[in-house]
Design a protein around this motif. Structure first.
Motif, mmCIF file in Angstrom:
data_model
loop_
_atom_site.group_PDB
_atom_site.id
_atom_site.type_symbol
_atom_site.label_atom_id
_atom_site.label_comp_id
_atom_site.label_asym_id
_atom_site.label_seq_id
_atom_site.Cartn_x
_atom_site.Cartn_y
_atom_site.Cartn_z
ATOM 1 N N VAL A 1 1.078 -1.292 -0.125
ATOM 2 C CA VAL A 1 0.101 0.126 0.163
ATOM 3 C C VAL A 1 0.800 1.174 0.124
ATOM 4 O O VAL A 1 0.565 2.240 -0.719
ATOM 5 C CB VAL A 1 -0.990 -0.161 1.265
ATOM 6 N N LEU A 2 1.958 1.177 0.827
ATOM 7 C CA LEU A 2 2.858 2.296 0.917
ATOM 8 C C LEU A 2 3.298 2.964 -0.623
ATOM 9 O O LEU A 2 3.231 3.956 -1.001
ATOM 10 C CB LEU A 2 3.897 2.077 1.728
ATOM 11 N N HIS A 3 3.529 1.778 -1.299
ATOM 12 C CA HIS A 3 4.339 1.758 -2.622
ATOM 13 C C HIS A 3 3.442 2.441 -3.578
ATOM 14 O O HIS A 3 3.451 3.167 -4.358
ATOM 15 C CB HIS A 3 4.978 0.296 -3.111
ATOM 16 N N ARG A 4 2.035 1.727 -3.351
ATOM 17 C CA ARG A 4 1.084 2.052 -4.276
ATOM 18 C C ARG A 4 0.568 3.476 -4.137
ATOM 19 O O ARG A 4 0.446 4.371 -5.109
ATOM 20 C CB ARG A 4 0.098 1.174 -4.310
ATOM 21 N N ILE A 5 0.430 3.860 -3.081
ATOM 22 C CA ILE A 5 -0.015 5.248 -2.606
ATOM 23 C C ILE A 5 1.154 6.238 -3.248
ATOM 24 O O ILE A 5 0.986 7.416 -3.841
ATOM 25 C CB ILE A 5 -0.060 5.609 -1.148
ATOM 26 N N GLN A 6 2.527 6.093 -3.115
ATOM 27 C CA GLN A 6 3.620 6.762 -3.558
ATOM 28 C C GLN A 6 3.456 6.838 -5.203
ATOM 29 O O GLN A 6 3.571 7.996 -5.631
ATOM 30 C CB GLN A 6 4.843 6.304 -3.134
ATOM 31 N N LYS A 7 3.163 5.832 -5.562
ATOM 32 C CA LYS A 7 3.129 5.849 -7.114
ATOM 33 C C LYS A 7 2.077 6.719 -7.618
ATOM 34 O O LYS A 7 2.210 7.468 -8.702
ATOM 35 C CB LYS A 7 3.078 4.457 -7.501
ATOM 36 N N LEU A 8 0.831 6.709 -7.034
ATOM 37 C CA LEU A 8 -0.352 7.269 -7.630
ATOM 38 C C LEU A 8 -0.419 8.793 -7.115
ATOM 39 O O LEU A 8 -1.115 9.754 -7.689
ATOM 40 C CB LEU A 8 -1.655 6.750 -7.371
ATOM 41 N N SER A 9 0.199 9.002 -5.840
ATOM 42 C CA SER A 9 0.027 10.391 -5.104
ATOM 43 C C SER A 9 0.754 11.580 -5.902
ATOM 44 O O SER A 9 1.822 11.270 -6.918
ATOM 45 C CB SER A 9 0.436 10.295 -3.727
ATOM 46 N N ASP A 10 0.328 12.756 -5.857
ATOM 47 C CA ASP A 10 0.867 14.003 -6.389
ATOM 48 C C ASP A 10 1.357 14.865 -5.325
ATOM 49 O O ASP A 10 1.693 15.899 -5.647
ATOM 50 C CB ASP A 10 0.141 14.866 -7.459
ATOM 51 N N ARG A 11 1.655 14.648 -4.114
ATOM 52 C CA ARG A 11 2.125 15.425 -3.101
ATOM 53 C C ARG A 11 3.170 14.802 -2.380
ATOM 54 O O ARG A 11 2.973 13.615 -2.228
ATOM 55 C CB ARG A 11 0.880 15.719 -1.879
ATOM 56 N N PRO A 12 4.182 15.521 -2.027
ATOM 57 C CA PRO A 12 5.476 14.920 -1.402
ATOM 58 C C PRO A 12 4.943 14.489 0.125
ATOM 59 O O PRO A 12 5.701 13.764 0.642
ATOM 60 C CB PRO A 12 6.592 15.910 -1.406
ATOM 61 N N MET A 13 4.100 15.457 0.905
ATOM 62 C CA MET A 13 3.722 15.504 2.016
ATOM 63 C C MET A 13 2.310 15.242 2.186
ATOM 64 O O MET A 13 1.596 15.934 1.258
ATOM 65 C CB MET A 13 4.407 16.569 2.560
ATOM 66 N N PRO A 14 1.791 14.512 3.132
ATOM 67 C CA PRO A 14 0.319 14.680 3.308
ATOM 68 C C PRO A 14 -0.232 16.207 3.543
ATOM 69 O O PRO A 14 0.316 16.921 4.220
ATOM 70 C CB PRO A 14 -0.079 13.742 4.787
ATOM 71 N N GLN A 15 -1.232 16.468 2.743
ATOM 72 C CA GLN A 15 -2.038 17.797 3.137
ATOM 73 C C GLN A 15 -3.511 17.637 3.431
ATOM 74 O O GLN A 15 -4.079 17.061 2.440
ATOM 75 C CB GLN A 15 -1.826 18.586 1.833
ATOM 76 N N ARG A 16 -3.690 17.762 4.605
ATOM 77 C CA ARG A 16 -5.230 17.513 5.114
ATOM 78 C C ARG A 16 -6.170 18.406 4.523
ATOM 79 O O ARG A 16 -5.999 19.656 4.530
ATOM 80 C CB ARG A 16 -5.241 17.845 6.585
ATOM 81 N N PRO A 17 -6.957 17.840 3.812
ATOM 82 C CA PRO A 17 -8.059 18.856 2.876
ATOM 83 C C PRO A 17 -8.851 19.622 3.847
ATOM 84 O O PRO A 17 -9.077 19.194 4.982
ATOM 85 C CB PRO A 17 -8.951 17.741 2.137
ATOM 86 N N GLN A 18 -9.228 20.534 3.511
ATOM 87 C CA GLN A 18 -10.226 21.566 3.953
ATOM 88 C C GLN A 18 -11.272 20.878 4.747
ATOM 89 O O GLN A 18 -11.854 20.172 4.055
ATOM 90 C CB GLN A 18 -10.655 22.565 3.040
ATOM 91 N N GLY A 19 -11.621 20.873 6.041
ATOM 92 C CA GLY A 19 -12.843 20.432 6.629
ATOM 93 C C GLY A 19 -12.649 18.947 6.912
ATOM 94 O O GLY A 19 -13.746 18.411 7.247
ATOM 95 N N ALA A 20 -11.753 18.241 6.458
ATOM 96 C CA ALA A 20 -11.416 16.515 6.531
ATOM 97 C C ALA A 20 -11.450 16.484 8.119
ATOM 98 O O ALA A 20 -10.666 17.351 8.650
ATOM 99 C CB ALA A 20 -10.290 16.368 5.529
#
Ligand SMILES: [Zn+2]
Ligand SMILES: [Zn+2]
Length: 454
Positions: free
Chosen positions: A303-322
């Motif tokens: 899962v770690l690898h798969r998320i890294q592959k698809l994601s577009d941010r180097p660091m987590p960014q909590r969405p507004q209101g999440a």
């Protein structure tokens, strides 16, 4: 009202589940854990559905009550807090089908507010495959078409993609998944408002990919035995009703977030090959072309690898209101580390029994009771273990290729030092040494961490 809901579980009709997964044990164990709303699981299964109709009655709010709740506690003599447990009609479908020249294997959760809706969903699905074969039936029905059936059956029936990152059976997994939720559900994708993060990922990992910002991240146990209920769970502060739950999930108003496994503890966090004992970070696998160095087989990409592959941010960014989240470790595992024996051992079972009876339920112990009180009534080692879990001061050994990870709380010899001598809950109680360090204040309770719940 505040309540906790576990919205993904299975019955004894699902493969590889405990024989005692029935409505009575679900009720009993929901109380042991501190869960107010529990999924029924498996409503597509004809016999289980019949049982649900016989034993449950509508509570008037889209949830259900057990007509004859068992008077006995889950374990003889155990005292639990009185929770009026409600059931939510839930099921999981395994879709295996070809799309775009690739075999897709996706698991999806389906929710319904009443028996009539379930009957209509089941009638349509039974034309596609054999619903009696398994509590989680395998259908050659694309996820998109399942969603269409759900949507056209009732505007109060919902579909949530299950454990979206697990490699073998999920919407976004490395094997059998898609590269986006939109690719999977196409023209109907806008009807997906939530995804289940699964045990091997946490919300922060999902916040690395902006395409997921529009989804509410929910978490449930996917329990295959009553004892595993609540390994992950959803927190609400809204009306305890079917609509209350799903409005909160859709709007994030009244959805307080989730209790999460440390994602390393999940079975597919790292990449690896179980047979050869290979457990790697994504970078290591890439260096080796994702092949096992022992046997040359492709590694199971985690899962770690798969998320890294698809994601577009180097660091987590909590969405507004999440909503936020907090980590938990199942109490039997904490007690197993303290006792130095397995979760099924008599010593751990006794300690679990006693701890639950003292504090009312497991979530009270893990999240609510102040550390000082845990120390007074449960002993200094348990108090320190819970303090560290809440403060995220733990050492996880990641899981890979179907093997669970392990979350260690203490270093070698520390348990002995902490108590001056081996002080074990439920064992021969020895007076605590006066000069031992008192448990520190529970800092996490106030939510200092940026991703904390409250
Ligand atoms: Zn599943
Ligand atoms: Zn290998």
């Amino acid at each position: 009202m505040f309540f906790i809901a576990d919205l993904h579980i299975h019955s004894h009709y699902s493969r590889a589940t405990s024989k005692d997964l029935n409505l009575e044990t679900l009720y009993q164990w929901a109380r042991v854990k501190g869960i107010h709303v529990v999924g029924t699981g498996d409503f597509t299964h004809p016999q289980w559905f019949r049982e649900l109709q016989e034993k449950l009655e509508p509570d008037g709010n889209g949830l259900f009550r057990l007509k004859n709740p068992p008077a006995m506690p889950a374990l003889p003599g155990m005292k639990v807090q009185d929770i009026d447990v409600r059931f939510c009609l839930t099921s999981e479908i395994s879709s295996i089908y070809k799309y775009g020249d690739k075999v897709r294997k996706n698991h999806n959760l389906v929710y319904a507010p009443d028996f009539d809706t379930v009957a209509r969903i089941n009638a349509r699905l039974s034309q596609i495959g054999n619903l009696a074969s398994d509590g989680r039936p395998i259908l050659g029905l694309p996820s998109r078409d399942l969603l269409e059936i759900v949507l056209t059956t009732s505007d109060q029936a919902y579909l949530v993609p299950a454990h979206v990152w697990t490699p073998w059976f999920s919407t976004l997994g490395s094997r059998g998944g898609y590269d986006s939720v939109d690719e999977c559900f196409r023209d109907l994708s806008h009807h997906i408002f939530a995804i289940e993060t699964g045990l091997s990922s946490d919300p922060a990992m999902n916040w690395q990919w902006s395409a997921l910002d529009r989804f509410t991240l929910i978490s449930s146990s996917d329990a295959h035995s009553p004892q595993k209920l609540g390994r992950e769970a959803n927190l609400f502060n809204t009306e305890r009703s079917y609509e209350g739950i799903f409005n909160a999930i859709k709007t994030q108003q009244g959805f307080l977030g989730t209790y999460e496994f440390f994602p390393e503890e999940g079975k597919y966090h790292h990449d690896g090959h179980r047979k050869c004992g290979i457990s790697w970070l994504p970078e290591q696998s890439v260096q080796h072309s994702c092949l096992c160095p022992q046997c040359g087989q492709p590694l199971t990409i985690g899962v770690l690898h798969r998320i890294q592959k698809l994601s577009d941010r180097p660091m987590p960014q909590r969405p507004q209101g999440a909503a936020g989240f907090d980590y938990i470790i199942p109490l039997p595992e904490i007690l197993a580390e303290i006792k130095g024996s397995g979760t099924a051992s008599k010593a751990v079972q006794q300690a679990f029994h006693q701890t639950i009876s003292t504090f009312g339920n497991e979530f009270n112990v893990l999240k609510e009771v102040p550390v000082a009180d845990l120390g007074k009534q449960g002993g200094p080692v348990l108090a320190e273990a819970i303090r560290r879990m809440r403060a995220r001061e733990v050492k996880p050994v990641p899981g890979y290729d179907g093997l669970y990870g392990v979350v260690k709380i203490f270093e070698e010899g520390e348990i002995k030092d902490l108590s001056g001598q081996l002080y074990l809950l439920g064992g021969q109680e020895k007076p605590a040494a006066k000069n031992k360090p008192a448990a520190r204040k529970d800092k996490n309770k106030t939510g200092e961490d940026q991703f904390s719940l409250f």
